[in-house]
Design a protein around this motif. Structure first.
Motif: not given
Length: 451
Positions: A135-140, A170-185
């Motif tokens: 993949m590109y990197d670990g975060a993506t 941050e990258i997880v949250r950015t991706t989640a917005r486009g997929l309409d996912l709820e992120i809970v920390e």
């Protein structure tokens, strides 16, 4: 000499303008309002001769605090690990160095074999059944893992521990917005994920728990406890791991992880001002067809000789868009090759020894920090691999401390107050196999002096 590197001559320019019917290059930008155009001369030096330019550029480069001139105790995701000399020799071969995504894979057998070996190493290292071509990197990779789990279990809630790398979150949250996912920390306690808060957050709509171990604070998470919580709720466990730590720790596969991701930077890849690096992505066999990117497989040709092919490419370029798992295309093939060469030349024993040196040297440094009379203390008691958190005396300015350390030839630790306000005055220190006893002793001495 003026056009040594620019093949365009004034005559070429004039011919092109005549063909397109323009009087000047400036006319091509006529649609841009004057109000937003830069007027005047850019603040640049005049033209330099090649020798003068090289001296100027070397002067600029010398201002960088690199690992060759400074002793690094800075980690937080990028580390000063040993890079065997043979890696640069092999990746500089033109057949690898110029390779891109093999769109005609049957004529890229060498490249495909290198990727196949990378996949095989990652599977052996993680204990998982299938790995992709990188993949590109670990975060993506972590963000793609979140997307995979949501699609696999048909749920929208993703739980992420706050001990996961802040940039990855941050990258997880950015991706989640486009997929309409709820992120809970979920918050942490004593340097690791708070299991009580995690249990309270998991419900019937939870697709997965994303956890990193060793986590961003350096500590090892209680994976068996986390695995039990999420699997009881019929969700999936996603682990982000430091690959080098797997030379000592139980493999994620044996810990019943469903998806394992991470960054291969510790495996022979230079820090390079923060990237590029290389992500890896491995899953259970049941999730293989949901994995982003591509998989290289092994087969035989019509003569019975071993050959390699692109086996799965479940992205929108190859199948209907609505059935695509991801739009991920390019893998970090050259850097995956770095990781493959590293694992090959180190071997199982060398890999384990490198991991053991990281652990032991970090423990030695932590012991100095805890010594009688020391002004620093370990912030958390949880086990760690090669990073740990130091609590500095109240009122200590970490930025000022690191400036003083830099003057002494050290790259100091990461100021955790940037990402965790509640950890203001805490420093994340990394100790790799590169550090000698003398360097560790000197660093801790200088740190004490700065305080």
């Amino acid at each position: 000499m003026k056009h040594r590197y620019l093949p365009m001559t004034p005559e070429d320019e004039q011919q092109m303008l005549e063909v397109i019917g323009a009087q000047s290059v400036a006319e091509l930008f006529a649609d841009i309002p004057e109000a937003v155009k830069y007027s005047g001369t850019l603040p640049m030096s005049g033209a330099l001769s090649e020798p003068a330019l090289m001296k100027h550029l070397k002067g600029l480069a010398s201002r960088n605090a690199d690992f060759e001139r400074y002793t690094s105790f800075l980690g937080a995701g990028l580390y000063d690990h040993q890079i065997p000399v043979v890696i640069q020799h092999l990746i500089s071969r033109s057949e690898f160095y110029t390779a891109y995504t093999p769109y005609q894979p049957e004529i890229s057998q060498g490249e495909l074999q290198a990727i196949f070996e990378f996949q095989s190493y990652i599977c052996e290292l993680t204990g998982m059944k299938v790995a992709n071509a990188s993949m590109y990197d670990g975060a993506t990779a972590l963000a793609e893992a979140a997307a995979l789990t949501a699609g696999a279990v048909k749920r929208r809630k993703i739980i992420v521990s706050r001990t996961v790398h802040p940039e990855a979150r941050e990258i997880v949250r950015t991706t989640a917005r486009g997929l309409d996912l709820e992120i809970v920390e979920v918050d942490f306690k004593d340097g690791v994920t708070d299991l009580q808060k995690l249990a309270a957050s998991i419900d019937g709509d939870t697709a997965a728990v994303l956890v990193q171990t060793p986590n961003f604070l350096g500590h090892l998470e209680d994976i068996p406890a986390i695995e039990a919580l999420i699997h009881e709720a019929k969700g999936l466990l996603v682990m982000s791991v430091n690959p080098l730590s797997l030379g000592l720790l139980e493999s994620p596969g044996k810990l019943r992880a469903d998806v394992v991701v991470g960054d291969a930077q510790p495996l022979g890849i230079p820090a390079s001002f923060g990237g590029p690096t290389c992500g890896f992505f491995a899953v259970t066999e049941a999730l293989m067809r949901r994995m982003p990117g591509r998989i290289v497989g092994q087969t035989v040709d019509k003569d019975g000789k071993r050959g390699f092919v692109l086996t799965l490419q479940a992205r929108e370029q190859h199948i209907r868009r609505e059935k695509a798992t991801s739009n991920i295309c390019s893998n970090q093939a050259l850097l995956a090759l770095c990781a493959s060469v590293y694992m090959s030349v180190m071997g199982k024993e060398g890999f384990r020894e490198a991991a053991l040196l990281n652990y032991r040297k970090a423990r030695y440094a932590a012991g100095l920090a805890e010594a009688a009379g020391s002004k620093t203390r370990l912030a958390f008691a949880a086990p760690f691999f090669n990073e740990f958190v130091l609590r500095l005396p109240e009122g200590a300015d970490i930025q000022a401390v690191n400036t003083k350390l830099l003057e002494k030839g050290f790259l100091g630790g990461y100021d955790l107050g940037w990402a965790y306000p509640e950890l203001s005055g805490h420093m994340l220190v990394a100790v790799t196999e590169q550090r000698t006893k003398e360097e560790i002793d000197a660093f801790m001495r200088e740190l004490e002096a700065c305080l």
